[in-house]
Motif scaffolding. Structure first.
Motif: not given
Length: 209
Positions: A82, A86, A89-90, A34, A38, A30
Motif C-alpha cells: 500500500m 499511492e 495512483l498519482e 511514494r 511514481t 513514507r
C-alpha cells in the motif's frame, strides 16, 4: 536475469539510498516510498500501447495519442504494498486496484493468505503487482497464483528490492511475468530479510518497528 529490469535512474537510486538509512524517519520513509513508486510506475508503463484520436486544441484540430484498452490494475500485496500504491495512483489515477492480503509465516517463510479482492474483468486488463520486497519470492508467487486463478493473463511485478533467490523463484513459477526493481541485493539472512536491504518495509512505513 531474464525479464528483469533494474531501474537505475539517478533519482531512483538516490531515494533508495535515503530509504535504506536506518535513521530515516517514518515520515520521510513514507514520502520517499511514494516518490520512488511514481518513478517506478513511469518505467513499468513505458511500453503501453497507444491509439490515435482526433481532438481539438484551443488553436486547431489534430491527431493525438492516448492510451488504448482498459485501465490498468494495481495489485498491492498488503500491507507494505500500500505504501507504493499511492505514488503509482498519482501517475495513473484512473487505475483499478486489487488487494491481496498475504503474510509470511515466520517459521516456514511460506505465504499465508487472509484477504483477496479484485475487479471481475482481470483477463481484459494489464495487472501490475506491487510490493516493496522480493525476498524469498514465496509471497510474490502466491499473489500471482491468485491473480491468475481469477483470470489475469497480462502481469507485471514491481518492487523496490529483489534478491537472486526471489527472482529465480518467481521466474520458475511464472516465467512470463516481467519484473521491475530499483536494486538486486546479494541475499537473505537467517530470518529471510534482504541483505543489506532496508529492514521491514511495512514496519518502517507505519511506524511499528
Amino acid at each position: 536475469m531474464n525479464n528483469v529490469t533494474v531501474v537505475d535512474h539517478p533519482l531512483v537510486q538516490h531515494k533508495l539510498a535515503l530509504m535504506r538509512d536506518k535513521d530515516t524517519s517514518t515520515k520521510s520513509f513514507r514520502q520517499l516510498t511514494r516518490e520512488i513508486a511514481t518513478l517506478l510506475c513511469y518505467e513499468v508503463t513505458r511500453d503501453l500501447s497507444l491509439d490515435e484520436v482526433e481532438i481539438e486544441t484551443p488553436i486547431a484540430a489534430m491527431t493525438a495519442r492516448m492510451l488504448s484498452g482498459k485501465k490498468l490494475v494495481f495489485a498491492p500485496i498488503l500491507r507494505a504494498g500500500m505504501g507504493l500504491l499511492e505514488g503509482m495512483l498519482e501517475l495513473v489515477p484512473s487505475a483499478r486496484v486489487s488487494h491481496i492480503g498475504l503474510y509470511r509465516d515466520p517459521e516456514t517463510l511460506d505465504a499465508v493468505e487472509y484477504y483477496f479482492k479484485a475487479p471481475t474483468d482481470l483477463p481484459d486488463r494489464l495487472v501490475i503487482t506491487i510490493d516493496p520486497m522480493l525476498a524469498t519470492g514465496n509471497t510474490a508467487v502466491a499473489a500471482i497464483d491468485r491473480l491468475k486463478e481469477h483470470g489475469a493473463v497480462d502481469l507485471r511485478y514491481v518492487c523496490l528490492l529483489a534478491t537472486p533467490t526471489g527472482l529465480a523463484n518467481l521466474q520458475q513459477h511464472h516465467p512470463n511475468v516481467r519484473v521491475w526493481t530499483a536494486a538486486i541485493d546479494h541475499g537473505l539472512n537467517d530470518h529471510g530479510y534482504i541483505v543489506p536491504g532496508l529492514g521491514d518495509a511495512g514496519d518502517r512505513l507505519y511506524g511499528t518497528r
